[in-house]
Design a protein around this motif. Structure first.
Motif, PDB file in Angstrom:
ATOM      1  N   ILE A 137       0.893  -1.182   0.007  1.00 41.96           N
ATOM      2  CA  ILE A 137      -0.046   0.011  -0.146  1.00 41.96           C
ATOM      3  C   ILE A 137       0.870   1.304  -0.150  1.00 41.96           C
ATOM      4  N   THR A 138       1.844   1.092   0.713  1.00 36.93           N
ATOM      5  CA  THR A 138       2.591   2.436   0.973  1.00 36.93           C
ATOM      6  C   THR A 138       3.754   2.501  -0.244  1.00 36.93           C
ATOM      7  N   ALA A 139       4.227   1.486  -0.699  1.00 38.48           N
ATOM      8  CA  ALA A 139       5.150   1.282  -1.752  1.00 38.48           C
ATOM      9  C   ALA A 139       4.527   1.780  -2.967  1.00 38.48           C
ATOM     10  N   PHE A 140       3.442   1.461  -3.406  1.00 37.73           N
ATOM     11  CA  PHE A 140       2.782   1.675  -4.539  1.00 37.73           C
ATOM     12  C   PHE A 140       1.951   3.054  -4.678  1.00 37.73           C
ATOM     13  N   GLY A 141       2.028   3.642  -3.318  1.00 40.25           N
ATOM     14  CA  GLY A 141       1.335   5.093  -3.202  1.00 40.25           C
ATOM     15  C   GLY A 141      -0.030   4.987  -2.904  1.00 40.25           C
ATOM     16  N   TRP A 142      -0.761   4.046  -2.602  1.00 43.83           N
ATOM     17  CA  TRP A 142      -2.402   3.975  -2.401  1.00 43.83           C
ATOM     18  C   TRP A 142      -2.489   4.744  -1.287  1.00 43.83           C
ATOM     19  N   ALA A 143      -1.795   4.556  -0.169  1.00 44.31           N
ATOM     20  CA  ALA A 143      -2.050   5.496   0.910  1.00 44.31           C
ATOM     21  C   ALA A 143      -0.585   5.817   1.685  1.00 44.31           C
ATOM     22  N   THR A 144      -0.366   6.922   2.197  1.00 46.20           N
ATOM     23  CA  THR A 144       0.835   7.187   3.124  1.00 46.20           C
ATOM     24  C   THR A 144       0.647   6.300   4.246  1.00 46.20           C
ATOM     25  N   PRO A 145       1.951   6.148   4.868  1.00 53.91           N
ATOM     26  CA  PRO A 145       1.978   5.497   6.390  1.00 53.91           C
ATOM     27  C   PRO A 145       1.104   6.219   7.268  1.00 53.91           C
ATOM     28  N   PRO A 146       1.034   7.488   7.528  1.00 55.46           N
ATOM     29  CA  PRO A 146       0.293   8.120   8.379  1.00 55.46           C
ATOM     30  C   PRO A 146      -1.528   7.797   8.124  1.00 55.46           C
ATOM     31  N   GLU A 147      -1.639   7.901   6.594  1.00 55.62           N
ATOM     32  CA  GLU A 147      -3.051   7.473   6.258  1.00 55.62           C
ATOM     33  C   GLU A 147      -3.685   6.152   6.827  1.00 55.62           C
ATOM     34  N   LEU A 148      -2.477   4.974   6.383  1.00 52.92           N
ATOM     35  CA  LEU A 148      -2.669   3.958   6.813  1.00 52.92           C
ATOM     36  C   LEU A 148      -2.630   3.678   8.382  1.00 52.92           C
ATOM     37  N   ASP A 149      -2.149   4.331   9.115  1.00 52.12           N
ATOM     38  CA  ASP A 149      -2.378   4.089  10.601  1.00 52.12           C
ATOM     39  C   ASP A 149      -3.725   4.652  10.971  1.00 52.12           C
ATOM     40  N   GLU A 150      -4.112   5.887  10.413  1.00 54.13           N
ATOM     41  CA  GLU A 150      -5.608   6.337  10.858  1.00 54.13           C
ATOM     42  C   GLU A 150      -6.520   5.249  10.455  1.00 54.13           C
ATOM     43  N   ILE A 151      -6.346   4.599   9.123  1.00 60.12           N
ATOM     44  CA  ILE A 151      -7.244   3.885   8.704  1.00 60.12           C
ATOM     45  C   ILE A 151      -7.480   2.592   9.644  1.00 60.12           C
ATOM     46  N   MET A 152      -6.165   2.142   9.992  1.00 64.11           N
ATOM     47  CA  MET A 152      -6.178   1.077  10.828  1.00 64.11           C
ATOM     48  C   MET A 152      -6.902   1.180  12.187  1.00 64.11           C
ATOM     49  N   SER A 153      -6.394   2.517  13.025  1.00 58.96           N
ATOM     50  CA  SER A 153      -6.998   2.629  14.176  1.00 58.96           C
ATOM     51  C   SER A 153      -8.530   2.960  14.034  1.00 58.96           C
ATOM     52  N   MET A 154      -9.023   3.617  12.958  1.00 61.15           N
ATOM     53  CA  MET A 154     -10.353   3.792  12.771  1.00 61.15           C
ATOM     54  C   MET A 154     -10.932   2.405  12.591  1.00 61.15           C
ATOM     55  N   SER A 155     -10.582   1.397  12.117  1.00 59.31           N
ATOM     56  CA  SER A 155     -11.084   0.146  11.529  1.00 59.31           C
ATOM     57  C   SER A 155     -11.400  -0.715  12.862  1.00 59.31           C
ATOM     58  N   LEU A 156     -10.406  -0.587  13.698  1.00 55.44           N
ATOM     59  CA  LEU A 156     -10.497  -1.375  14.971  1.00 55.44           C
ATOM     60  C   LEU A 156     -11.354  -0.696  15.861  1.00 55.44           C
TER      61      LEU A 156
END
Ligand code: UDP
Length: 254
Positions: A137-156
């Protein structure tokens, strides 16, 4: 349907241009697909029910501070949502072994997981939604690491809240899929919950009987699909108001 510009047609919804800039209309169809479009069908009244169920759950989540794209329901089959840039990643949260997880590890469906598992899939019909890791996700630029952190914590957080909400009405939230989007407010970018939350993208099992109350009834030809979706709406206390032709049959609105 009034004449207006169709922006996109998916498997279960159509997206139309909204009445104001920055908004779009989500129209919920009765069409159902499974196994990446290999199985197709119609579930009468599904669009009406999913529109209501998703509205209800999005509003509950907004109440606990989860930002969502939802603005308001417009009618039986449509809701107004903020136009977002969809992140091309499907986030699956699992509490109990089922579906593809059961297959992949040859584990019996119904095994409780010692902790919730979050998985990511790349949204691509051509590639059959391959499973991906945070690295992709981060290597291909679909989301940045901070965006992914946000997505993960919202999902939980969403998982904790919805698990409790469903348990309160005798339903186990086995697993479900979420999608997120980017929304610009002035110069600020926010990650918001998008798409829908309904029995189309959740596995919901009755606590007492373990009966399936979700799209698996369609995927696995178990019958009584509409009835199952209706029962979810009934337990949530939100059976839709009647409308000509939308919810036919005498026993659909009891
Ligand atoms: N799911 C979904 N859309 C997809 C794939 C999965 O909404 O394209 C949902 C599905 O309804 C279930 C959860 O995500 O609640 C986990 O699905 P799984 O990976 O087990 O895949 P499936 O067995 O549905 O192919």
């Amino acid at each position: 349907m009034a004449k207006r510009r169709k922006l996109y047609e998916g498997k279960a919804k159509v997206i139309f241009e909204g009445p104001e800039p920055g908004t779009v209309v989500q129209y919920f169809k009765d069409d159902a697909t499974a196994f990446n479009n290999k199985k197709k069908g119609t579930i009468t009244g599904k669009g009406v029910l999913n529109n209501r169920i998703s509205e209800y759950l999005m509003l509950c989540l907004q109440d606990i501070g989860i930002p969502t794209h939802f603005v308001r329901r417009l009618n039986m089959r449509e809701q107004l949502v903020r136009e977002v840039e969809i992140i091309p990643v499907e986030v699956v949260i699992r509490n109990i072994v089922a579906g593809s997880l059961a297959k992949r590890f040859d584990m019996p469906e119904g095994t409780p997981l010692p902790r919730s598992i979050v998985e990511y899939y790349y949204k691509s019909d051509e590639l059959d939604d391959p499973m991906i890791s945070e690295e992709h996700i981060t290597a291909f630029g679909w989301a940045t690491p901070p965006e992914l952190d946000e997505i993960m914590s919202m999902s939980l957080r969403i998982n904790d809240y919805l698990s409790g909400l469903f348990l309160g009405i005798g339903i186990r939230l086995v697993d479900f899929k979420l999608e997120f989007g980017r929304l610009w407010d002035e110069d600020q970018m926010h990650i918001v919950l998008a798409d829908e939350i309904s029995p189309d993208n959740c596995r919901l099992w009755d606590v007492k009987t373990s009966e399936k109350m979700d799209k698996d009834r369609f995927r696995r030809d178990l019958g009584d699909v509409e009835e199952a979706y209706q029962e979810v709406a009934r337990r949530l206390g939100i059976l839709p108001e009647s409308g000509p032709g939308d919810m036919p049959g005498p026993d659909t609105l009891q």
